[in-house]
Design a protein around this motif. Structure first.
Motif, short mmCIF file in Angstrom:
data_model
loop_
_atom_site.label_atom_id
_atom_site.label_comp_id
_atom_site.label_asym_id
_atom_site.label_seq_id
_atom_site.Cartn_x
_atom_site.Cartn_y
_atom_site.Cartn_z
N ARG A 119 53.49 49.23 106.91
CA ARG A 119 52.57 49.66 107.96
C ARG A 119 53.22 50.63 108.94
NH1 ARG A 119 51.96 49.47 113.07
NH2 ARG A 119 53.97 48.40 113.17
N VAL A 122 53.81 54.25 107.41
CA VAL A 122 52.70 55.00 106.82
C VAL A 122 52.74 56.44 107.34
CG1 VAL A 122 50.19 55.29 106.82
CG2 VAL A 122 51.17 53.04 106.43
N CYS A 127 47.57 61.57 105.36
CA CYS A 127 46.26 61.02 105.00
C CYS A 127 45.17 62.03 105.33
CB CYS A 127 46.03 59.72 105.76
SG CYS A 127 47.17 58.40 105.30
N VAL A 153 44.02 52.88 107.88
CA VAL A 153 44.69 54.06 108.42
C VAL A 153 43.66 55.09 108.85
CG1 VAL A 153 46.45 55.83 108.01
CG2 VAL A 153 46.54 53.66 106.73
N ALA A 158 48.04 53.23 111.98
CA ALA A 158 47.84 52.27 110.88
C ALA A 158 47.81 50.86 111.43
CB ALA A 158 48.97 52.41 109.85
N TRP A 214 50.72 58.94 100.85
CA TRP A 214 50.25 58.35 102.10
C TRP A 214 51.19 57.26 102.60
CZ3 TRP A 214 44.63 57.10 100.07
CH2 TRP A 214 43.94 58.30 99.85
N LEU A 215 51.62 56.40 101.68
CA LEU A 215 52.43 55.25 102.09
C LEU A 215 53.86 55.60 102.45
CD1 LEU A 215 51.30 52.52 99.51
CD2 LEU A 215 50.55 52.80 101.88
#
Length: 232
Positions: A119, A122, A127, A153, A158, A214-215
């Motif tokens: 989290r 992120v 994104c 997100v 996030a 994204w992660l």
């Protein structure tokens, strides 16, 4: 507090930093956790009473300052002395990634800490702009109560939820805790794990392809990948 009985500043510094859990508490503060409950989410196996002790000791030696936050809760922030520990803690993490690696035992796998770490790293800027992303993680082997997580997100940041936020899900990720941890830490490639059916990403193909961008990954993943490449 540890007391080595030496004037050497290596010993004196170790007395502060090397007590059990203390480096991890400092790590959490470095990663932006300022409230007690947030710090504890990053060290879930540490008792609340011991965390209170460690924060108090770090405050006494000038590494942490406690300030009144909004509302009734206090906030904890690193002082200048605490910030000077940043390269030391990061170097320890990179050393561990290079020379110790993962080789994780079952007791070292923790779905809650994995999700909390994901989290905070992120890559919100990667994104889609103006779009809310909801990723539902389903762990096949986590402890009861830790098998379902939702990562939400948007441009504001996030958020991690244990309960269904009641929004349309963008992607579903099904995995063992080990498989996702190995991807996160740089031990395994995400697409390789998908091909081996150790992990499934369910949802639109384009979003599934962009998921890993994204992660992002752990702060030490590149070091781990380089160490693996050097060993081949």
């Amino acid at each position: 507090m540890i007391d080595y009985g030496q004037f050497c500043t290596v010993a004196r510094g170790a007395e502060v930093l090397c007590e059990r859990w203390t480096p991890l508490v400092v790590r959490e503060l470095m990663c932006g956790s300022t409230h007690f409950n947030d710090i504890r989410r990053g060290v879930p196996r540490m008792s609340g009473s011991l965390l209170v002790q460690r924060l108090r000791k770090l405050e006494e030696v000038g590494v942490v300052k406690r300030v009144q936050g909004k509302g009734a809760s206090a906030e904890y922030h690193l002082t200048g002395a605490g910030e000077e520990l940043r390269p030391i803690v990061m170097a320890l993490g990179h050393w561990g990634a290079r020379w110790i690696g993962s080789r994780l035992k079952r007791g070292q796998l923790d779905a809650g800490f994995l999700m909390w770490d994901m989290r905070r790293f992120v890559r919100v800027d990667e994104c889609p702009s103006g779009r809310r992303i909801v990723i539902h993680f389903r762990f096949t082997d986590a402890a009861e109560g830790e098998r379902r997580w939702w990562l939400v997100v948007d441009e504001g940041g996030a958020n991690l939820c244990r309960d269904d936020p009641g929004e349309d899900v963008t992607l579903i990720v099904e995995s063992s805790v080990l498989a996702l941890t190995e991807i996160w830490t740089g031990d395994r490639d995400a697409q390789e794990m998908v091909r081996q059916r150790k992990l499934r990403v369910i949802g639109p193909a384009r979003d599934a392809r962009d998921l890993w961008r994204w992660l992002g990954r752990s702060a030490f993943a590149q070091t781990r990948e380089a160490a693996l490449a050097d060993s081949r």
